[in-house]
Design a protein around this motif. Sequence first.
Motif, PDB file in Angstrom:
ATOM      1  N   LYS A   1       5.662 -27.338 -47.049  1.00 54.46           N
ATOM      2  CA  LYS A   1       6.186 -25.970 -47.134  1.00 54.46           C
ATOM      3  C   LYS A   1       7.706 -25.955 -47.069  1.00 54.46           C
ATOM      4  CE  LYS A   1       2.956 -22.472 -45.630  1.00 54.46           C
ATOM      5  NZ  LYS A   1       2.559 -21.562 -44.559  1.00 54.46           N
ATOM      6  N   SER A   2       8.245 -26.851 -46.215  1.00 56.39           N
ATOM      7  CA  SER A   2       9.691 -26.852 -46.002  1.00 56.39           C
ATOM      8  C   SER A   2      10.463 -27.289 -47.248  1.00 56.39           C
ATOM      9  CB  SER A   2      10.025 -27.767 -44.831  1.00 56.39           C
ATOM     10  OG  SER A   2       9.402 -29.022 -45.043  1.00 56.39           O
ATOM     11  N   THR A   3       9.791 -27.955 -48.206  1.00 57.46           N
ATOM     12  CA  THR A   3      10.539 -28.404 -49.387  1.00 57.46           C
ATOM     13  C   THR A   3      10.366 -27.463 -50.586  1.00 57.46           C
ATOM     14  OG1 THR A   3       8.689 -29.781 -50.074  1.00 57.46           O
ATOM     15  CG2 THR A   3      10.441 -30.879 -48.859  1.00 57.46           C
ATOM     16  N   LYS A   4       9.341 -26.588 -50.546  1.00 53.79           N
ATOM     17  CA  LYS A   4       9.057 -25.781 -51.732  1.00 53.79           C
ATOM     18  C   LYS A   4      10.253 -24.897 -52.128  1.00 53.79           C
ATOM     19  CE  LYS A   4       6.260 -22.338 -53.927  1.00 53.79           C
ATOM     20  NZ  LYS A   4       4.949 -21.870 -54.291  1.00 53.79           N
ATOM     21  N   GLN A   5      10.858 -24.283 -51.106  1.00 50.40           N
ATOM     22  CA  GLN A   5      11.969 -23.373 -51.381  1.00 50.40           C
ATOM     23  C   GLN A   5      13.075 -24.056 -52.181  1.00 50.40           C
ATOM     24  OE1 GLN A   5      12.587 -20.866 -47.914  1.00 50.40           O
ATOM     25  NE2 GLN A   5      14.766 -21.030 -48.374  1.00 50.40           N
ATOM     26  N   LYS A   6      13.371 -25.303 -51.797  1.00 52.55           N
ATOM     27  CA  LYS A   6      14.438 -26.052 -52.489  1.00 52.55           C
ATOM     28  C   LYS A   6      14.003 -26.356 -53.925  1.00 52.55           C
ATOM     29  CE  LYS A   6      17.524 -29.806 -52.740  1.00 52.55           C
ATOM     30  NZ  LYS A   6      17.420 -29.809 -54.172  1.00 52.55           N
ATOM     31  N   LEU A   7      12.726 -26.738 -54.103  1.00 56.82           N
ATOM     32  CA  LEU A   7      12.231 -27.077 -55.443  1.00 56.82           C
ATOM     33  C   LEU A   7      12.280 -25.852 -56.359  1.00 56.82           C
ATOM     34  CD1 LEU A   7       9.202 -29.268 -54.318  1.00 56.82           C
ATOM     35  CD2 LEU A   7      11.246 -30.084 -55.482  1.00 56.82           C
TER      36      LEU A   7
ATOM     37  N   TYR B   1      10.515  -0.492 -52.964  1.00 59.88           N
ATOM     38  CA  TYR B   1      10.658  -1.951 -52.985  1.00 59.88           C
ATOM     39  C   TYR B   1      10.065  -2.426 -54.304  1.00 59.88           C
ATOM     40  CZ  TYR B   1       9.579  -6.853 -51.624  1.00 59.88           C
ATOM     41  OH  TYR B   1       9.464  -8.223 -51.568  1.00 59.88           O
ATOM     42  N   THR B   2      10.890  -3.081 -55.131  1.00 58.81           N
ATOM     43  CA  THR B   2      10.363  -3.657 -56.377  1.00 58.81           C
ATOM     44  C   THR B   2      10.513  -5.174 -56.346  1.00 58.81           C
ATOM     45  OG1 THR B   2      12.516  -3.244 -57.416  1.00 58.81           O
ATOM     46  CG2 THR B   2      10.763  -1.657 -57.897  1.00 58.81           C
ATOM     47  N   VAL B   3       9.592  -5.839 -57.022  1.00 57.32           N
ATOM     48  CA  VAL B   3       9.708  -7.286 -57.210  1.00 57.32           C
ATOM     49  C   VAL B   3       9.072  -7.595 -58.561  1.00 57.32           C
ATOM     50  CG1 VAL B   3       7.620  -7.762 -55.831  1.00 57.32           C
ATOM     51  CG2 VAL B   3       9.278  -9.587 -56.222  1.00 57.32           C
ATOM     52  N   SER B   4       9.838  -8.249 -59.422  1.00 53.91           N
ATOM     53  CA  SER B   4       9.364  -8.471 -60.790  1.00 53.91           C
ATOM     54  C   SER B   4       9.426  -9.966 -61.113  1.00 53.91           C
ATOM     55  CB  SER B   4      10.250  -7.648 -61.731  1.00 53.91           C
ATOM     56  OG  SER B   4      10.296  -8.186 -63.016  1.00 53.91           O
ATOM     57  N   PHE B   5       8.295 -10.537 -61.434  1.00 51.95           N
ATOM     58  CA  PHE B   5       8.173 -11.958 -61.781  1.00 51.95           C
ATOM     59  C   PHE B   5       8.818 -12.852 -60.729  1.00 51.95           C
ATOM     60  CE2 PHE B   5       8.054  -9.806 -66.019  1.00 51.95           C
ATOM     61  CZ  PHE B   5       6.704 -10.011 -66.226  1.00 51.95           C
ATOM     62  N   GLY B   6       8.737 -12.411 -59.462  1.00 55.42           N
ATOM     63  CA  GLY B   6       9.376 -13.177 -58.395  1.00 55.42           C
ATOM     64  C   GLY B   6       8.415 -13.625 -57.318  1.00 55.42           C
ATOM     65  N   ILE B   7       7.439 -12.793 -56.978  1.00 54.47           N
ATOM     66  CA  ILE B   7       6.671 -13.053 -55.749  1.00 54.47           C
ATOM     67  C   ILE B   7       5.789 -14.292 -55.867  1.00 54.47           C
ATOM     68  CG2 ILE B   7       4.603 -11.602 -56.153  1.00 54.47           C
ATOM     69  CD1 ILE B   7       5.188 -10.521 -53.204  1.00 54.47           C
ATOM     70  N   ARG B   8       5.423 -14.688 -57.090  1.00 58.50           N
ATOM     71  CA  ARG B   8       4.572 -15.884 -57.212  1.00 58.50           C
ATOM     72  C   ARG B   8       5.338 -17.147 -56.816  1.00 58.50           C
ATOM     73  NH1 ARG B   8       6.533 -15.372 -62.294  1.00 58.50           N
ATOM     74  NH2 ARG B   8       7.297 -17.318 -63.169  1.00 58.50           N
ATOM     75  N   ASN B   9       6.675 -17.050 -56.758  1.00 55.88           N
ATOM     76  CA  ASN B   9       7.479 -18.212 -56.368  1.00 55.88           C
ATOM     77  C   ASN B   9       7.669 -18.326 -54.862  1.00 55.88           C
ATOM     78  OD1 ASN B   9       8.316 -18.998 -59.158  1.00 55.88           O
ATOM     79  ND2 ASN B   9       9.124 -16.916 -59.116  1.00 55.88           N
ATOM     80  N   PHE B  10       7.266 -17.303 -54.110  1.00 55.63           N
ATOM     81  CA  PHE B  10       7.432 -17.356 -52.656  1.00 55.63           C
ATOM     82  C   PHE B  10       6.549 -18.473 -52.096  1.00 55.63           C
ATOM     83  CE2 PHE B  10       8.690 -12.675 -51.544  1.00 55.63           C
ATOM     84  CZ  PHE B  10       9.646 -12.679 -52.541  1.00 55.63           C
ATOM     85  N   THR B  11       7.033 -19.125 -51.057  1.00 56.50           N
ATOM     86  CA  THR B  11       6.223 -20.147 -50.398  1.00 56.50           C
ATOM     87  C   THR B  11       5.006 -19.488 -49.747  1.00 56.50           C
ATOM     88  OG1 THR B  11       8.226 -21.388 -49.974  1.00 56.50           O
ATOM     89  CG2 THR B  11       6.300 -22.007 -48.675  1.00 56.50           C
ATOM     90  N   ASP B  12       5.225 -18.350 -49.100  1.00 59.28           N
ATOM     91  CA  ASP B  12       4.136 -17.646 -48.427  1.00 59.28           C
ATOM     92  C   ASP B  12       4.132 -16.189 -48.941  1.00 59.28           C
ATOM     93  OD1 ASP B  12       2.442 -16.322 -46.681  1.00 59.28           O
ATOM     94  OD2 ASP B  12       3.017 -17.567 -44.969  1.00 59.28           O
ATOM     95  N   ILE B  13       3.248 -15.937 -49.899  1.00 57.57           N
ATOM     96  CA  ILE B  13       3.231 -14.620 -50.554  1.00 57.57           C
ATOM     97  C   ILE B  13       2.846 -13.519 -49.562  1.00 57.57           C
ATOM     98  CG2 ILE B  13       2.047 -13.255 -52.339  1.00 57.57           C
ATOM     99  CD1 ILE B  13       1.843 -15.900 -53.955  1.00 57.57           C
ATOM    100  N   GLN B  14       1.888 -13.809 -48.684  1.00 56.60           N
ATOM    101  CA  GLN B  14       1.466 -12.779 -47.724  1.00 56.60           C
ATOM    102  C   GLN B  14       2.620 -12.389 -46.798  1.00 56.60           C
ATOM    103  OE1 GLN B  14      -1.860 -11.337 -47.694  1.00 56.60           O
ATOM    104  NE2 GLN B  14      -0.612  -9.841 -46.610  1.00 56.60           N
ATOM    105  N   LYS B  15       3.423 -13.387 -46.432  1.00 55.59           N
ATOM    106  CA  LYS B  15       4.583 -13.112 -45.582  1.00 55.59           C
ATOM    107  C   LYS B  15       5.554 -12.167 -46.324  1.00 55.59           C
ATOM    108  CE  LYS B  15       7.075 -16.167 -42.431  1.00 55.59           C
ATOM    109  NZ  LYS B  15       7.377 -17.589 -42.220  1.00 55.59           N
TER     110      LYS B  15
END
Length: 310
Positions: free
Chosen positions: A63-69, A197-211
Amino acid sequence: VASPSSYASLSSCCYNCKGNSTDRSKKDIMLISSRIVRSSPLSSAAEQPEQKYTHFGSKTVLKSTKQKLVGDVFSSVANRYDLMNDVMSLGIHRLWKDHFINKLDAGKRPNSTTPLNFIDVAGGSGDIAFGLLDHAESKFGDTESTMDIVDINPDMLKEGEKRAMEQGKYFKDPRVRFLVSNGEKLEEIDSDSKDIYTVSFGIRNFTDIQKGLNTAYRVLKPGGIFYCLEFSKIENPLMDFAYQQWAKVLPVMGSMIANDYDSYQYLVESIERFPDQETFKSMIEKAGFKSAGYESLTFGICAIHWGIKV
Ligand SMILES: C[S@@+](CC[C@H](N)C(=O)[O-])C[C@H]1O[C@@H](n2cnc3c(N)ncnc32)[C@H](O)[C@@H]1O
């Protein structure tokens, strides 16, 4: 507390709404606003047990590396961002974004004295944020509402700022703030402070979508609207087959057009991994939102999801 129906309408449902039809949503919104209950922001959002691993495309990573990738992918495509979207969607992303903005129909109404506070998360390119502000101005004469454009990636935000400068609008505008922040936390954003609150083509890149969804719930005011555009699941098997063939070719196209096979490969895999319409709707509800619903666009290639904080 303002009712969302007094500053946005989620109108003109023309594809395939499920969960709640638009009319039903409108009624629910009005119902909710007449009996607003203040609940603890995260009270209904069950926390996931902490897990060490997540997915990055088809790979399992810490999890700690996904954000960087993910950061590397978007830094790599930032200056050819439109090209990437045009390749991925055959140019249709422009129509989806227009529909997204028109359907929400947000803006300070002429008979209202209260400007809106928008936040566009993962909004680096500025596409949605500028579109929402333009819509509010051209349709309602709203030149007061504010916009926070938030992205985890400074390169993507720079791209948005560059666009603002080039178009001569929203650059160094006191109403518009560009903010580097992680959408899962939004530490700089106060609780109960945003109307939309809008988010477009972004949330699938979150490490933890529920968060990310729980945080969207936290920053919205009671009555505020969560509104998301994201790739989704194609409902028709024939169309799905055609899309799968297209998805196989995409990384090769990415390599030919932008010399960037890996980023395009990640994007295809991140789309495959993203939950289907019903599952994502239930995650929105899990975060605490009411009147959740969705509209599938272009056979479900992507979908608009929404929910209201009560
Ligand atoms: C495909 S782009 C979408 C940009 C824009 N919203 C649009 O629709 O054109 C995805 C964006 O999500 C951002 N992103 C990825 N993970 C994020 C996170 N955890 N928090 C905030 N932004 C994130 C990326 O940096 C990138 O700018």
